[in-house]
Every structure is written in C-alpha cells, then in structure tokens.
Design an enzyme around this catalytic site. Structure first.
Site, PDB file in Angstrom:
ATOM      1  N   ASP A 112       0.793  -1.235   0.000  1.00  0.00           N
ATOM      2  CA  ASP A 112       0.000   0.000   0.000  1.00  0.00           C
ATOM      3  C   ASP A 112       0.823   1.282   0.000  1.00  0.00           C
ATOM      4  OD1 ASP A 112       1.142  -0.049   2.499  1.00  0.00           O
ATOM      5  OD2 ASP A 112      -0.682  -0.695   3.526  1.00  0.00           O
ATOM      6  N   GLU A 148      -2.055   5.079   3.282  1.00  0.00           N
ATOM      7  CA  GLU A 148      -2.036   3.681   2.819  1.00  0.00           C
ATOM      8  C   GLU A 148      -3.427   3.095   2.589  1.00  0.00           C
ATOM      9  OE1 GLU A 148      -0.259   4.926   5.316  1.00  0.00           O
ATOM     10  OE2 GLU A 148       1.851   4.556   4.805  1.00  0.00           O
ATOM     11  N   HIS A 219       6.922   4.751  13.103  1.00  0.00           N
ATOM     12  CA  HIS A 219       7.227   5.588  11.945  1.00  0.00           C
ATOM     13  C   HIS A 219       6.026   6.183  11.238  1.00  0.00           C
ATOM     14  CE1 HIS A 219       6.251   1.860   9.714  1.00  0.00           C
ATOM     15  NE2 HIS A 219       6.005   2.653   8.685  1.00  0.00           N
ATOM     16  N   ARG A 221       3.089   8.064   9.401  1.00  0.00           N
ATOM     17  CA  ARG A 221       2.863   9.512   9.222  1.00  0.00           C
ATOM     18  C   ARG A 221       1.813  10.028  10.193  1.00  0.00           C
ATOM     19  NH1 ARG A 221       4.506  11.986   3.870  1.00  0.00           N
ATOM     20  NH2 ARG A 221       5.990  10.504   3.071  1.00  0.00           N
ATOM     21  N   HIS A 251      13.551   4.652  12.287  1.00  0.00           N
ATOM     22  CA  HIS A 251      13.281   4.859  10.866  1.00  0.00           C
ATOM     23  C   HIS A 251      14.125   6.049  10.397  1.00  0.00           C
ATOM     24  CE1 HIS A 251      10.749   5.673   7.305  1.00  0.00           C
ATOM     25  NE2 HIS A 251      10.247   4.466   7.464  1.00  0.00           N
TER      26      HIS A 251
HETATM   27  C1  UD1 Z   1       6.821   4.629   3.587  1.00  0.00           C
HETATM   28  C2  UD1 Z   1       5.404   4.217   3.197  1.00  0.00           C
HETATM   29  C3  UD1 Z   1       4.749   3.471   4.372  1.00  0.00           C
HETATM   30  C4  UD1 Z   1       5.624   2.324   4.864  1.00  0.00           C
HETATM   31  C5  UD1 Z   1       7.023   2.840   5.153  1.00  0.00           C
HETATM   32  C6  UD1 Z   1       7.918   1.672   5.477  1.00  0.00           C
HETATM   33  C7  UD1 Z   1       4.251   5.723   1.655  1.00  0.00           C
HETATM   34  C8  UD1 Z   1       3.383   6.894   1.494  1.00  0.00           C
HETATM   35  N1  UD1 Z   1       4.611   5.400   2.911  1.00  0.00           N
HETATM   36  O1  UD1 Z   1       6.725   5.559   4.656  1.00  0.00           O
HETATM   37  O2  UD1 Z   1       3.494   2.943   3.932  1.00  0.00           O
HETATM   38  O3  UD1 Z   1       5.053   1.802   6.037  1.00  0.00           O
HETATM   39  O4  UD1 Z   1       7.561   3.489   3.988  1.00  0.00           O
HETATM   40  O5  UD1 Z   1       9.089   2.057   6.088  1.00  0.00           O
HETATM   41  O6  UD1 Z   1       4.606   5.102   0.689  1.00  0.00           O
HETATM   42  N2  UD1 Z   1      14.223   8.426   4.291  1.00  0.00           N
HETATM   43  C9  UD1 Z   1      15.589   8.384   4.161  1.00  0.00           C
HETATM   44  N3  UD1 Z   1      16.172   7.217   3.773  1.00  0.00           N
HETATM   45  C10 UD1 Z   1      15.454   6.079   3.546  1.00  0.00           C
HETATM   46  C11 UD1 Z   1      14.048   6.122   3.679  1.00  0.00           C
HETATM   47  C12 UD1 Z   1      13.459   7.316   4.038  1.00  0.00           C
HETATM   48  O7  UD1 Z   1      16.273   9.367   4.364  1.00  0.00           O
HETATM   49  O8  UD1 Z   1      16.046   5.035   3.223  1.00  0.00           O
HETATM   50  C13 UD1 Z   1      13.585   9.696   4.702  1.00  0.00           C
HETATM   51  C14 UD1 Z   1      13.504  10.709   3.563  1.00  0.00           C
HETATM   52  O9  UD1 Z   1      13.711  12.019   4.087  1.00  0.00           O
HETATM   53  C15 UD1 Z   1      12.055  10.560   3.101  1.00  0.00           C
HETATM   54  C16 UD1 Z   1      11.360  10.269   4.421  1.00  0.00           C
HETATM   55  O10 UD1 Z   1      12.256   9.434   5.122  1.00  0.00           O
HETATM   56  O11 UD1 Z   1      11.597  11.725   2.469  1.00  0.00           O
HETATM   57  C17 UD1 Z   1      10.012   9.596   4.319  1.00  0.00           C
HETATM   58  O12 UD1 Z   1      10.052   8.484   3.440  1.00  0.00           O
HETATM   59  P1  UD1 Z   1       8.700   7.993   2.681  1.00  0.00           P
HETATM   60  O13 UD1 Z   1       9.008   6.799   1.860  1.00  0.00           O
HETATM   61  O14 UD1 Z   1       8.050   9.130   2.011  1.00  0.00           O
HETATM   62  O15 UD1 Z   1       7.726   7.621   3.834  1.00  0.00           O
HETATM   63  P2  UD1 Z   1       7.859   6.587   4.995  1.00  0.00           P
HETATM   64  O16 UD1 Z   1       7.476   7.295   6.203  1.00  0.00           O
HETATM   65  O17 UD1 Z   1       9.165   5.884   4.951  1.00  0.00           O
HETATM   66  N1  UDP Z   2      12.827  -4.100   9.789  1.00  0.00           N
HETATM   67  C1  UDP Z   2      14.203  -4.186   9.636  1.00  0.00           C
HETATM   68  N2  UDP Z   2      14.999  -3.375  10.398  1.00  0.00           N
HETATM   69  C2  UDP Z   2      14.493  -2.493  11.309  1.00  0.00           C
HETATM   70  C3  UDP Z   2      13.094  -2.408  11.452  1.00  0.00           C
HETATM   71  C4  UDP Z   2      12.287  -3.228  10.668  1.00  0.00           C
HETATM   72  O1  UDP Z   2      14.699  -4.982   8.848  1.00  0.00           O
HETATM   73  O2  UDP Z   2      15.276  -1.804  11.971  1.00  0.00           O
HETATM   74  C5  UDP Z   2      11.959  -4.946   8.946  1.00  0.00           C
HETATM   75  C6  UDP Z   2      10.970  -5.797   9.691  1.00  0.00           C
HETATM   76  O3  UDP Z   2      11.499  -7.081   9.961  1.00  0.00           O
HETATM   77  C7  UDP Z   2       9.782  -5.861   8.751  1.00  0.00           C
HETATM   78  C8  UDP Z   2       9.887  -4.585   7.938  1.00  0.00           C
HETATM   79  O4  UDP Z   2      11.176  -4.040   8.173  1.00  0.00           O
HETATM   80  O5  UDP Z   2       9.901  -6.950   7.862  1.00  0.00           O
HETATM   81  C9  UDP Z   2       8.818  -3.588   8.328  1.00  0.00           C
HETATM   82  O6  UDP Z   2       9.043  -2.372   7.709  1.00  0.00           O
HETATM   83  P1  UDP Z   2       8.419  -1.011   8.206  1.00  0.00           P
HETATM   84  O7  UDP Z   2       8.059  -1.109   9.646  1.00  0.00           O
HETATM   85  O8  UDP Z   2       9.350   0.059   7.782  1.00  0.00           O
HETATM   86  O9  UDP Z   2       7.130  -0.855   7.294  1.00  0.00           O
HETATM   87  P2  UDP Z   2       5.609  -1.344   7.414  1.00  0.00           P
HETATM   88  O10 UDP Z   2       5.623  -2.824   7.568  1.00  0.00           O
HETATM   89  O11 UDP Z   2       4.978  -0.643   8.563  1.00  0.00           O
HETATM   90  O12 UDP Z   2       4.989  -0.888   6.137  1.00  0.00           O
END
Ligand code: UD1
Ligand code: UDP
Length: 395
Positions: A112, A148, A219, A221, A251
């Site tokens: 999602d 999501e 993490h 939003r 995160h």
């Molecule tokens: C996203 C997904 C969420 C999922 C989560 C898993 C959307 C809208 N949200 O949320 O459904 O649960 O990923 O973790 O798709 N950033 C970094 N490095 C990284 C990743 C993120 O610096 O490797 C920072 C960046 O500033 C980025 C911000 O995190 O702009 C947010 O990342 P984003 O993918 O937009 O949203 P998540 O909160 O990670």
């Molecule tokens: N995970 C990881 N390292 C971490 C935290 C989570 O490898 O420090 C893995 C965890 O085992 C799971 C996945 O990341 O499989 C979950 O991702 P996240 O919580 O970012 O996203 P969501 O599942 O909420 O979309």
C-alpha cells in the site's frame, strides 16, 4: 462495465519467458517481495525484472543485497522529507518510461505504499495486467493509515490477480464486488521470508544488556508530531521501571528521528539505533520479550516468534492478529500505552496467552501459491507443450 481490468488468461509469446515486472521501493516491499522473486526465478518460464523505484535509499539498499534481490532499474526518486504529491509524480513518470521500455507481461506490486499505487497505475496506463500481493487489507477508515488505506483501495480497482494474505482479506475484496475467481488466499509472504531467515540461523540481536527486552518501532505519518512526542515520553517512563531494555531502531524519516533522538538519546536502558539489518532485526525480535510497534510487517512477524505485540495505532487493517489474541490494539494515548505495557510485563498469565496465540498469517508457502496461480493464467500455451503448472509439492 467489467469489474476486472484485463480479465481472462494472459496471452504470451510461447518463444519467450513470461516477464513479470516486480515493483518495489520501500523496506517492507523488499522483505515481502523477495520470496516471490525467488519463486519466480525457480519456476520454469518466468523472468522476474525487479524495478526499484528508490522511494527508500539507506533503508532499502542493504536489504536488497541481504535478500539477494538483483534490480534491473533504480528510479532514484527519494528526496529528503518528500511530499506525497511530488513523490507520486516522480514515480508515475519513471515507472511509465521503464514499463514502455521493458514491455513486461505482468506488473506485480505489494501492499500500500506510494510505489505500490504508482506501479499499478502506471501498469494500467500501459495496459499491462496487475498482480497485487497482500490485497484486501482494510482499516475501514479511508485516511487511516494515511495514505495507505486509500492507496490499497485504489490498487484493488486496478488489479487482475488479488493475492490476499487471509480468508478475511479475501472476503473483504469480494464484498467490494471483486469476482471470487480473481481472489486467491495465499498467506502473507512476510512469513515465507521470516522462516527463510530463521532457518539459516543468521543475524545478531542488538539488545545489549540482560534486561527484559522491549522492541519498539515507530514511523507512521499519522503518528508523527505531538503523538510521537507523547509516545516517546511513555517509553521514557517504561524504561525507568528498571528491569527492561528498550531497543528502538529508528526509521530514517527526519520527522521520526528528530522526535525520538530529542527525547530518548543518552537515556539509560534505552538503545536507540540506526535501522537494523533485516537479519539482525529478526534476531532481535526473537530475543525480545515484548513488541511495541506501529509497523505493519513487524506485527505480522512477531506472532510467528511467539512475541506479544502492542499495536500503537487507533485502527487496524490486520484485525486477525488481534482476534487470535497475539496482539492488542492499544491506540495512541500515552497513559493507556503505559498501563498496557506494564500489564503485559507484570501479568504472566496474560503474557503466556498472547505469546501462545497462533499466527494468522500463513505457513511460509505464500510465494509459491502466488507463482503457481500466475503460471496457470499466463503460461497456458507453454504448459500444453513441454512444461507443467508447479504445485506446492514441487517446491
Ligand atoms: C513509507 C510508506 C509506508 C511504509 C514505510 C515503510 C508511503 C506513502 N509510505 O513511509 O506505507 O510503512 O515506507 O518504512 O509510501 N528516508 C531516508 N532514507 C530512507 C528512507 C526514508 O532518508 O532510506 C527519509 C527521507 O527524508 C524521506 C522520508 O524518510 O523523504 C520519508 O520516506 P517515505 O518513503 O516518504 O515515507 P515513509 O514514512 O518511509
Ligand atoms: N525491519 C528491519 N529493520 C528495522 C526495522 C524493521 O529490517 O530496523 C523490517 C521488519 O522485519 C519488517 C519490515 O522491516 O519486515 C517492516 O518495515 P516497516 O516497519 O518500515 O514498514 P511497514 O511494515 O509498517 O509498512
């Protein structure tokens, strides 16, 4: 109007493999799609092409190599503090170009996220049928989790194969008018991967002391800002019980880090870390006593390792885990979270009942079921000549 985009078998050229573009961009998509890619690689006649949107960078890249995912494209869309609208624009444009270039037979998306939605929409624009892994999750509140819940409802409108992790998710899709013939209950691929990693016995727990381990991830939003500040204050109170170590791999989102580092850095009994390597995270999960999380994937993994979960959210699209008793939906009120966490740590009978509750998310064969189903619909011309539909017994 047909309820289904592109109904019927997919006609493929018998002289070339069925090319499945697997779109992923975030950490959980890599975890949950790695078993599907492995199964596609092992199946006769399939060629998986992994398209990394690059929605995540530092959190995703190590995961790709750990999970042996080789990517064909990296769209590199991530920006610091990315806004959803600009992220969506970059994703749609980049994915459209790659799909036109590669001309896959099927586009496969998971879950999602923004990458999921844009993968499905770009495929629809290019008239390529979509397979959706982890279909049918619904919180019932269209903007929670945000964005999501809406993403997954939109993806369901664009999808040809709906791979639902549970019977309940499958039933929800049918209640929305999706024909039963296009809904397949498979289990959740997150369990396939967890069992794969645990069988290999790799990874090191990141807990540092002999205290009782509380593993926390935060993490979402909708939890950022004041809610997260209040939750951080609760974690501080919990740490001051004196008998626990709270491990909190942060995160990479700056909105998360600013709050958690500001409130919890240098606190005794709290271990704040960078995101953990997947192998070390799952080893830490196996090593902890209790899980507090707003993550989807973590609440699916924990019951498989008999770890009780307190879900730090007010809605859930995974009611099965609450129904089996493996998790409690405790909301975001700090006082309530504190009470629930202490109850779980202090009441051995409650702890035992939650820890022993069964996992509702499957048996570790979800990916094989997905690929078997795709094989039935996509490779029919080949199968009649020299191949066969793989069954679970083949894996
Ligand atoms: C996203 C997904 C969420 C999922 C989560 C898993 C959307 C809208 N949200 O949320 O459904 O649960 O990923 O973790 O798709 N950033 C970094 N490095 C990284 C990743 C993120 O610096 O490797 C920072 C960046 O500033 C980025 C911000 O995190 O702009 C947010 O990342 P984003 O993918 O937009 O949203 P998540 O909160 O990670
Ligand atoms: N995970 C990881 N390292 C971490 C935290 C989570 O490898 O420090 C893995 C965890 O085992 C799971 C996945 O990341 O499989 C979950 O991702 P996240 O919580 O970012 O996203 P969501 O599942 O909420 O979309």
């Amino acid at each position: 109007m047909s309820q289904l985009p592109f109904p019927g078998p997919v006609s493929t050229d018998p002289n070339r493999p069925v090319r499945v573009a697997v779109v992923l961009g975030t950490r959980p998509e890599a975890v949950k799609l790695a078993p599907v890619v492995r199964a596609l690689e092992a199946a006769p006649r399939f060629e998986p092409l992994v398209i990394n949107t690059g929605q995540h960078r530092e959190m995703l890249d190590p995961m790709l190599s750990r999970l042996r995912l080789t990517t064909r494209h990296n769209l590199d869309v991530m920006r610091d503090r990315q806004e959803l609208s600009a992220l969506t624009a970059r994703l749609i444009e980049g994915l459209g170009e790659v799909l036109r270039q590669e001309e896959p037979d099927v586009v496969l998306v998971q879950g999602d996220t923004s990458s999921t939605l844009c993968g499905a929409l770009a495929a629809f624009y290019e008239r390529i049928p979509v397979a959706h892994v982890e279909a049918g999750l619904r919180s019932g509140v269209f903007d929670d989790p945000f964005p999501e819940e809406l993403n997954r409802r939109l993806v369901s409108k664009l999808t040809r194969w709906h791979f639902a992790p549970t019977e309940q998710a499958g039933a929800l899709l049918q209640a929305e008018g999706i024909p039963a013939d296009n809904v397949f209950v498979t289990g959740n691929t997150v369990i396939d991967n967890l069992l794969w990693v645990r069988r290999r016995g790799v990874g090191r727990s990141a807990f540092r002391t002999g205290r009782r381990g509380v593993l926390v991830t935060l993490h979402r939003r909708e939890n950022q800002g004041d809610r997260m500040r209040a939750m951080a204050a609760t974690l501080l109170r919990l740490a001051r019980r004196g008998d626990v170590e709270i491990l909190l791999p942060m995160h990479r989102s700056p909105a998360v880090r600013e709050v958690l580092e500001g409130a919890l850095a240098h606190e005794p009994h709290i271990t704040l870390t960078e995101p953990l390597d997947y192998f070390d995270f799952t080893a830490s999960l196996a090593d902890c006593e209790v899980v507090l999380t707003d993550s989807g994937g973590v609440q699916e993994e924990a019951p498989s390792l008999n770890k009780p979960v307190l879900v730090l959210r007010s809605t859930t699209e995974r009611p099965e885990v609450v129904a089996t008793g493996a998790a409690r939906l405790v909301g975001t009120d700090p006082e309530h979270i504190h009470t629930e966490a202490n109850n779980l740590l202090d009441d051995p009978a409650l702890y035992q009942s939650m820890a022993e509750a069964p996992s509702p998310f499957g048996d570790g064969y979800a990916a094989q079921r997905i690929v078997t189903r795709l094989a039935e619909d996509c490779t029919a011309p080949l199968l009649h000549t020299d191949s066969h539909v793989p069954s679970l017994a083949d894996w």
